[in-house]
Design an enzyme around this catalytic site. Structure first.
Site, mmCIF file in Angstrom:
data_model
loop_
_atom_site.group_PDB
_atom_site.id
_atom_site.type_symbol
_atom_site.label_atom_id
_atom_site.label_comp_id
_atom_site.label_asym_id
_atom_site.label_seq_id
_atom_site.Cartn_x
_atom_site.Cartn_y
_atom_site.Cartn_z
ATOM 1 N N LEU A 139 0.845 -1.201 0.000
ATOM 2 C CA LEU A 139 0.000 0.000 0.000
ATOM 3 C C LEU A 139 0.877 1.247 0.000
ATOM 4 O O LEU A 139 0.877 2.037 -0.927
ATOM 5 C CB LEU A 139 -0.919 -0.031 1.228
ATOM 6 C CG LEU A 139 -1.653 1.273 1.561
ATOM 7 C CD1 LEU A 139 -2.635 1.643 0.457
ATOM 8 C CD2 LEU A 139 -2.344 1.175 2.915
ATOM 9 N N ASP A 140 1.612 1.419 1.073
ATOM 10 C CA ASP A 140 2.513 2.550 1.258
ATOM 11 C C ASP A 140 3.747 2.028 1.963
ATOM 12 O O ASP A 140 3.749 1.891 3.190
ATOM 13 C CB ASP A 140 1.831 3.631 2.099
ATOM 14 C CG ASP A 140 2.770 4.777 2.478
ATOM 15 O OD1 ASP A 140 3.843 4.893 1.875
ATOM 16 O OD2 ASP A 140 2.413 5.532 3.404
#
Length: 393
Positions: A139-140
């Site tokens: 995701l991040d």
């Protein structure tokens, strides 16, 4: 006489065997593992014990579709065959040892974590062996990279690489409670990691100049996303991503920030925590992490929410402008947390690209071009990772 000017022949990429070893079944292991069970010829889930691995498979509805294994690095290494793919969901400090084992056994490697120096050091050996090293594919980091590459690619087409321009790029991501509590947060991963990140200086560009925040929370700002107010602060070192995202040298950053997003009111709610962090007593911070985890856990009754907002605004000196943004805003459900979906599905997509041979040998950070990022996003959208693109010319 040998031709010394000849270009060395690059070793052929090791063909994928079709077997995937997924190591770790923590909170970020979700439906991406199920997607791999649909794609790979064989999947093995490695966890602390075989019983825990079996329990995790049962929780995910994958009993009989993947093989449970008790993880130790020697046990994993003993089962690796050339062309296998190892997916590490373990903490980042453990990746280098796993990658070394992969290189010895001619297996590909994938993870969702930031690439570390210890991993980068082994990339030449991986390239020489014809192996893929996929990192930052969650995701991040991960989806945030895809959003940024796509926005930069579109802006370059609209404004032009050689046009003098100024730009602002912000990328904020956060896992927050779907229903706010008084603390404005619930712990769904190691509290020590959350507190450690807050204690790490952050480098970024603000008002056209590089700056460093020794205490990132002290530069927290209000940030409105789709009409909703949040609080954001910079995280880690944003500056190297100017080059990674392919921003033209003729464009000068007015702002370039990659950071963390929290619910409105978080800064005030955490005031007592910040006072403890300022003291810098490692033993006390470790104890505090345990106290906070016990007081503000994510229970089975709680639903998490993931918000990822990436925006780019470019203003050319010749009057041409371009602005665009991506927003991902997902809430978890009874079957899966939003965080597990957003981390495991892009990672599984990257592994499938290793299996189909479309990722080259060497280091990859999710997709590293605008065109490839557009492809990844189309594929993720088909798999239930919902997001929205807005373009304002």
């Amino acid at each position: 006489m040998s031709d010394r000017s000849a270009v060395p022949v690059r070793p052929a990429r090791v063909p994928a065997s079709g077997t995937v070893h997924w190591v770790g079944a923590g909170l970020s292991t979700g439906s991406g593992l199920a997607r791999l069970c649909d794609t790979a010829d064989r999947v093995r889930l490695w966890h602390r014990t075989e019983d825990r691995a079996a329990d995790a498979l049962a929780r995910l509805g994958l009993t009989g579709r993947a093989e449970p294994r008790a993880y130790t690095l020697p046990a994993l290494t003993a089962e690796l065959a050339p062309g296998d793919v190892v997916v590490s969901m373990l903490p980042a400090p453990e990746h280098a040892a796993i990658l070394a084992a992969c290189i010895r056994q001619q297996a590909h490697f994938a993870c969702s974590s930031y690439v570390s120096d210890a991993v980068v050091e082994q990339v030449p050996a991986a390239v020489a062996a014809g192996l893929v090293v996929l990192t930052e594919a969650g995701l991040d980091p991960g989806i945030d990279h895809l959003f940024a590459h796509c926005l930069v690619g579109r802006a370059r087409e609209a404004v032009g690489d050689d046009t003098a321009a100024s730009y602002s790029l912000t990328s904020y991501c956060g896992g927050v409670p779907a229903v706010a509590n008084d603390f404005k947060y619930r712990f769904s991963w190691a509290p020590a990691g959350v507190l450690g990140a807050l204690r790490s200086p952050a480098r970024y560009v603000r008002d056209g100049a590089e700056t460093v925040a020794e205490r990132p929370w002290e530069v927290t700002r209000r940030h409105v996303v789709d009409g909703e107010a949040f609080e954001v602060y910079p995280n880690r070192d944003s500056v190297p991503f100017v080059e990674q995202y392919g921003l033209p040298p003729a464009w000068k950053p007015q702002a370039f920030v990659r950071g963390t997003l929290r619910l409105e009111g978080w800064l005030r709610a955490w005031d007592a925590v910040f006072e403890e962090l300022k003291a810098g007593d490692d033993a006390r911070i470790a104890a505090l992490a345990g106290e906070l985890a016990a007081k503000y856990p994510t229970t089975d009754a709680d639903r998490d929410r993931v918000v990822l907002a990436v925006s780019l605004d470019v203003r050319g000196g010749d009057g041409r402008t371009w602005a665009g943004s991506y927003l991902l805003d997902l809430v978890g459900d009874e079957e899966e947390s939003a965080m597990a979906r957003c981390v495991s599905r892009p990672l599984a997509l990257g592994v499938r690209h290793i299996l189909d041979g479309s990722l080259p040998a060497g280091l990859s950070r999710a997709a590293e071009t605008a065109a490839r990022s557009e492809e990844w996003l189309r594929e993720l959208a088909l798999e239930g990772v919902e997001f929205a693109l807005r373009v304002d010319r």
